[in-house]
Scaffold this active site. Sequence first.
Site, PDB file in Angstrom:
ATOM      1  N   GLY A  34      49.456  12.887 -25.792  1.00 44.50           N
ATOM      2  CA  GLY A  34      49.169  14.317 -25.963  1.00 44.50           C
ATOM      3  C   GLY A  34      50.373  15.143 -25.541  1.00 44.50           C
ATOM      4  N   ARG A  47      49.983   9.227 -31.188  1.00 44.75           N
ATOM      5  CA  ARG A  47      49.408   8.050 -30.537  1.00 44.75           C
ATOM      6  C   ARG A  47      49.543   6.935 -31.578  1.00 44.75           C
ATOM      7  NH1 ARG A  47      46.907  10.520 -26.100  1.00 44.75           N
ATOM      8  NH2 ARG A  47      45.937  12.532 -26.541  1.00 44.75           N
ATOM      9  N   ASP A  66      50.317   8.139 -18.971  1.00 51.60           N
ATOM     10  CA  ASP A  66      50.208   6.751 -18.489  1.00 51.60           C
ATOM     11  C   ASP A  66      50.294   5.729 -19.631  1.00 51.60           C
ATOM     12  OD1 ASP A  66      47.751   7.759 -19.399  1.00 51.60           O
ATOM     13  OD2 ASP A  66      46.565   6.515 -18.048  1.00 51.60           O
ATOM     14  N   THR A  91      52.391  15.004 -19.193  1.00 45.45           N
ATOM     15  CA  THR A  91      50.968  15.040 -19.556  1.00 45.45           C
ATOM     16  C   THR A  91      50.294  16.161 -18.777  1.00 45.45           C
ATOM     17  OG1 THR A  91      48.830  13.864 -19.393  1.00 45.45           O
ATOM     18  CG2 THR A  91      50.518  13.202 -17.829  1.00 45.45           C
ATOM     19  N   ASP A 136      47.375  15.919 -17.800  1.00 43.71           N
ATOM     20  CA  ASP A 136      46.309  15.292 -17.007  1.00 43.71           C
ATOM     21  C   ASP A 136      46.660  15.062 -15.533  1.00 43.71           C
ATOM     22  OD1 ASP A 136      44.621  15.257 -19.131  1.00 43.71           O
ATOM     23  OD2 ASP A 136      44.860  13.131 -19.607  1.00 43.71           O
ATOM     24  N   ASP A 162      47.742  12.459 -14.168  1.00 42.95           N
ATOM     25  CA  ASP A 162      47.167  11.184 -13.712  1.00 42.95           C
ATOM     26  C   ASP A 162      48.221  10.085 -13.550  1.00 42.95           C
ATOM     27  OD1 ASP A 162      47.655  11.060 -16.428  1.00 42.95           O
ATOM     28  OD2 ASP A 162      45.757  10.093 -16.941  1.00 42.95           O
ATOM     29  N   ARG A 180      39.905  13.464 -19.799  1.00 44.84           N
ATOM     30  CA  ARG A 180      38.945  12.422 -20.190  1.00 44.84           C
ATOM     31  C   ARG A 180      38.628  11.517 -19.010  1.00 44.84           C
ATOM     32  NH1 ARG A 180      40.757  11.004 -25.909  1.00 44.84           N
ATOM     33  NH2 ARG A 180      42.709  10.648 -24.819  1.00 44.84           N
TER      34      ARG A 180
HETATM   35  N1  LIG Z   1      49.044  -1.047 -23.498  1.00 47.03           N
HETATM   36  C1  LIG Z   1      49.894  -0.483 -24.347  1.00 47.03           C
HETATM   37  N2  LIG Z   1      50.791  -1.239 -25.035  1.00 47.03           N
HETATM   38  C2  LIG Z   1      51.660  -0.680 -25.896  1.00 47.03           C
HETATM   39  N3  LIG Z   1      51.699   0.630 -26.173  1.00 47.03           N
HETATM   40  C3  LIG Z   1      50.836   1.429 -25.526  1.00 47.03           C
HETATM   41  C4  LIG Z   1      49.893   0.932 -24.588  1.00 47.03           C
HETATM   42  N4  LIG Z   1      49.160   1.970 -24.129  1.00 47.03           N
HETATM   43  C5  LIG Z   1      49.616   3.056 -24.764  1.00 47.03           C
HETATM   44  N5  LIG Z   1      50.633   2.751 -25.601  1.00 47.03           N
HETATM   45  C6  LIG Z   1      51.349   3.642 -26.515  1.00 47.03           C
HETATM   46  O1  LIG Z   1      51.468   4.943 -25.957  1.00 47.03           O
HETATM   47  C7  LIG Z   1      50.806   5.891 -26.814  1.00 47.03           C
HETATM   48  C8  LIG Z   1      50.277   7.045 -26.005  1.00 47.03           C
HETATM   49  O2  LIG Z   1      49.316   6.563 -25.068  1.00 47.03           O
HETATM   50  P1  LIG Z   1      47.991   7.429 -24.742  1.00 47.03           P
HETATM   51  O3  LIG Z   1      47.317   7.765 -26.017  1.00 47.03           O
HETATM   52  O4  LIG Z   1      47.237   6.680 -23.719  1.00 47.03           O
HETATM   53  O5  LIG Z   1      48.552   8.805 -24.191  1.00 47.03           O
HETATM   54  P2  LIG Z   1      49.301   9.121 -22.832  1.00 47.03           P
HETATM   55  O6  LIG Z   1      50.735   8.757 -22.952  1.00 47.03           O
HETATM   56  O7  LIG Z   1      48.561   8.549 -21.683  1.00 47.03           O
HETATM   57  O8  LIG Z   1      49.246  10.715 -22.829  1.00 47.03           O
HETATM   58  P3  LIG Z   1      47.966  11.667 -22.558  1.00 47.03           P
HETATM   59  O9  LIG Z   1      46.924  10.878 -21.831  1.00 47.03           O
HETATM   60  O10 LIG Z   1      48.548  12.774 -21.768  1.00 47.03           O
HETATM   61  O11 LIG Z   1      47.534  12.142 -23.896  1.00 47.03           O
HETATM   62  C9  LIG Z   1      49.757   5.052 -27.530  1.00 47.03           C
HETATM   63  O12 LIG Z   1      49.307   5.648 -28.724  1.00 47.03           O
HETATM   64  C10 LIG Z   1      50.525   3.772 -27.807  1.00 47.03           C
HETATM   65  O13 LIG Z   1      51.402   3.923 -28.893  1.00 47.03           O
HETATM   66  O1  LIG Z   2      44.293  15.638 -28.605  1.00 47.83           O
HETATM   67  P1  LIG Z   2      43.562  14.351 -28.460  1.00 47.83           P
HETATM   68  O2  LIG Z   2      44.296  13.210 -29.081  1.00 47.83           O
HETATM   69  O3  LIG Z   2      42.143  14.459 -28.889  1.00 47.83           O
HETATM   70  O4  LIG Z   2      43.510  13.990 -26.908  1.00 47.83           O
HETATM   71  C1  LIG Z   2      42.739  14.661 -25.974  1.00 47.83           C
HETATM   72  C2  LIG Z   2      43.077  14.118 -24.612  1.00 47.83           C
HETATM   73  O5  LIG Z   2      44.455  14.347 -24.355  1.00 47.83           O
HETATM   74  C3  LIG Z   2      44.606  15.038 -23.129  1.00 47.83           C
HETATM   75  O6  LIG Z   2      44.664  16.423 -23.452  1.00 47.83           O
HETATM   76  C4  LIG Z   2      45.851  14.629 -22.435  1.00 47.83           C
HETATM   77  O7  LIG Z   2      46.928  14.832 -23.283  1.00 47.83           O
HETATM   78  C5  LIG Z   2      43.345  14.726 -22.345  1.00 47.83           C
HETATM   79  O8  LIG Z   2      43.075  15.649 -21.316  1.00 47.83           O
HETATM   80  C6  LIG Z   2      42.324  14.723 -23.461  1.00 47.83           C
HETATM   81  O9  LIG Z   2      41.226  13.933 -23.098  1.00 47.83           O
HETATM   82 MG   LIG Z   3      46.961   9.317 -20.498  1.00 47.63          MG
END
Ligand SMILES: Nc1ncnc2c1ncn2[C@@H]1O[C@H](COP(=O)(O)OP(=O)(O)OP(=O)(O)O)[C@@H](O)[C@H]1O
Ligand SMILES: O=P(O)(O)OC[C@H]1O[C@](O)(CO)[C@@H](O)[C@@H]1O
Ligand SMILES: [Mg+2]
Length: 328
Positions: free
Chosen positions: A16, A77, A108, A131, A133, A135, A177
Amino acid sequence: MEAKTIKKIGVLTSGGDSPGMNAAIRAVVRAGFYYDIEMYGIYRGYEGMISNDIKKLESKHITHVLERGGTFLKSARSAEFRTPEGRQIAYNNLKSHGIDALVVIGGDGSLTGAHLFYKEFGVPAIGLPGTIDNDLSGTDSTIGFDTACNTAIEAIDKIRDTATSHDRLFFVEVMGRDAGFIAINAGIGSAAAAILIPEKKMPIEHLVDKLRIRTKAKKASNIVIVAEGGKSGGATEIAALVSKHLPYYDIKVTILGHLQRGGSPSSYDRLLASKLGVSAIEGLLQGKYDVMAGLINNKVVYTPIKKAIVDDKSVDEDDFRVAKILST
Ligand SMILES: Nc1ncnc2c1ncn2[C@@H]1O[C@H](COP(=O)(O)OP(=O)(O)OP(=O)(O)O)[C@@H](O)[C@H]1O
Ligand SMILES: O=P(O)(O)OC[C@H]1O[C@](O)(CO)[C@@H](O)[C@@H]1O
Ligand SMILES: [Mg+2]
């Protein structure tokens, strides 16, 4: 670890988007230029690594981006990057451009991807916590969290005006979330009657009792903050449960949603993004790989990504105590 010779660095934003990602990219690219590195933008996060959407960045790309919300590199993603085949394609593309190292700005999940990629292919990578979040361990705050809290508080202040005018009970859903950081901060900062977060179960009876007591105390308005991933559901579900117990209340629900992800970054997020962006480049040049740069007590700290992504950063119990005292 001995530092490898690094001449070309790729930067991407993933997961995100968050306010301050542009400021972070700008700082990474500016610092790269300062140290005579060729800088490459990888578009749409890991998706762009796989589809080879990679372009050399020049100064003009980062002009007037610091103050803008979102990410000009776009974000995504990527399901394909979770597969070994997808990561192999991504690696081949990086090599075709001669990219020696990566800066990954994301949450994360994105940092988990960077860690795996480093383990599999040995591509030096540094993560930046991007992020809303908050977290991630290894940093007091993530890039975008402060702005998201400010946005939520500004919206809740407006809701309070109308809630008070009509003696209504509002359930306001904020993002998170799996994490209640926005909820607890925005809740304390907006004088919420109660705060419900994913990490902690609050029995519905407790919430109902609390609202009854506040009614008796003739509180001017009642606003309950609910994190979207709450244990008993989101704001809509909680409102439905409460209305069964308190049918005489005029109840409304507001879901703040994605507006919390947008907007110009706060001064704190700009500073955080700028400091960490420079630290990402300097860290890579010093041979600090597979780590996340964060800010703790206003000092840059490099934490192994494996540690930063572990789910051990939880909402401070003391914040709950404060929220309880102030809402009684
Ligand atoms: N275990 C994993 N192995 C490989 N790639 C990963 C893994 N987990 C996440 N990724 C990659 O990172 C991208 C982003 O991860 P995620 O959707 O969990 O968002 P985030 O980086 O935690 O950000 P946010 O939670 O703020 O939206 C995933 O779509 C994927 O491409
Ligand atoms: O925009 P998306 O892909 O629905 O993701 C929403 C999630 O992303 C976050 O905004 C973090 O980027 C979370 O707080 C929320 O749960
Ligand atoms: Mg995350």
